[in-house]
Design a protein around this motif. Structure first.
Motif, mmCIF file in Angstrom:
data_model
loop_
_atom_site.group_PDB
_atom_site.id
_atom_site.type_symbol
_atom_site.label_atom_id
_atom_site.label_comp_id
_atom_site.label_asym_id
_atom_site.label_seq_id
_atom_site.Cartn_x
_atom_site.Cartn_y
_atom_site.Cartn_z
ATOM 1 N N GLN A 16 31.709 48.286 13.844
ATOM 2 C CA GLN A 16 32.891 47.324 14.084
ATOM 3 C C GLN A 16 33.992 47.808 14.600
ATOM 4 O OE1 GLN A 16 33.829 44.665 10.873
ATOM 5 N NE2 GLN A 16 34.420 42.861 12.132
ATOM 6 N N VAL A 17 34.437 47.337 15.812
ATOM 7 C CA VAL A 17 35.898 47.712 16.389
ATOM 8 C C VAL A 17 36.891 46.323 16.247
ATOM 9 C CG1 VAL A 17 37.064 48.937 18.242
ATOM 10 C CG2 VAL A 17 34.690 49.455 17.529
ATOM 11 N N LEU A 18 37.797 46.857 15.636
ATOM 12 C CA LEU A 18 38.862 45.570 15.995
ATOM 13 C C LEU A 18 39.934 45.661 16.949
ATOM 14 C CD1 LEU A 18 39.950 45.537 12.069
ATOM 15 C CD2 LEU A 18 38.237 44.125 12.946
ATOM 16 N N GLU A 19 40.382 44.789 17.361
ATOM 17 C CA GLU A 19 41.351 44.569 18.295
ATOM 18 C C GLU A 19 42.424 43.580 18.055
ATOM 19 O OE1 GLU A 19 39.500 43.136 22.134
ATOM 20 O OE2 GLU A 19 38.065 45.040 22.039
ATOM 21 N N GLY A 20 43.652 43.803 18.833
ATOM 22 C CA GLY A 20 44.693 42.918 18.412
ATOM 23 C C GLY A 20 45.261 43.000 17.271
ATOM 24 N N ALA A 21 45.736 41.719 16.863
ATOM 25 C CA ALA A 21 46.491 41.591 15.284
ATOM 26 C C ALA A 21 45.662 42.028 14.260
ATOM 27 C CB ALA A 21 47.015 40.232 15.361
ATOM 28 N N ALA A 22 44.307 41.942 14.625
ATOM 29 C CA ALA A 22 43.658 42.376 13.246
ATOM 30 C C ALA A 22 43.620 43.812 13.171
ATOM 31 C CB ALA A 22 42.207 41.923 13.478
ATOM 32 N N ALA A 23 43.520 44.504 14.402
ATOM 33 C CA ALA A 23 43.643 46.049 14.297
ATOM 34 C C ALA A 23 45.056 46.541 13.826
ATOM 35 C CB ALA A 23 43.391 46.386 15.924
ATOM 36 N N VAL A 24 46.141 46.008 14.398
ATOM 37 C CA VAL A 24 47.306 46.418 13.677
ATOM 38 C C VAL A 24 47.256 46.214 12.425
ATOM 39 C CG1 VAL A 24 49.908 46.148 13.934
ATOM 40 C CG2 VAL A 24 48.443 46.080 16.121
#
Length: 109
Positions: A16-24
């Motif tokens: 699973q790869v997160l992006e955007g606010a979830a990643a930060v």
């Protein structure tokens, strides 16, 4: 990384790869978990948890260190609030973080 600090898989079984606010948000949480002296190639980086929690409980020093580490994460604009509390032998914190994208996330640890 999931709540058990293991790699997370999506429904198809892929990493699973997160992006955007979830990643930060995830990077902020992981950065606060990194312990000073535990990273082989960055021994001088990380949270001084031994000095601020384990050997000498000092919530203001813990907060100051955590704020500095969170502010170093790309995409973080400011920390709106940061609270630290002790529940028996467990230190808990919550940080409300404003991102460069005008989004807001809360990181708990």
């Amino acid at each position: 990384i999931n709540e058990q600090n293991d790699f997370a898989l999506d429904r198809a079984g892929n990493l699973q790869v997160l992006e955007g606010a979830a990643a930060v948000s995830d990077v902020c949480r992981n950065a606060v978990q990194d312990q000073l002296g535990e990273m082989l190639y960055a021994m001088a980086e990380g949270m001084p948890t031994a000095a601020t929690v384990f050997n000498n409980y000092n919530p203001s020093q813990f907060e100051a260190a955590a704020r500095g580490i969170i502010m170093s994460v790309p995409g973080v604009r400011e920390i709106e609030s940061f609270t630290v509390r002790r529940e028996g032998e467990i230190l808990r914190y919550a940080a409300v973080i404003n991102l460069a994208t005008a989004e807001q996330v809360t990181v708990n640890g």
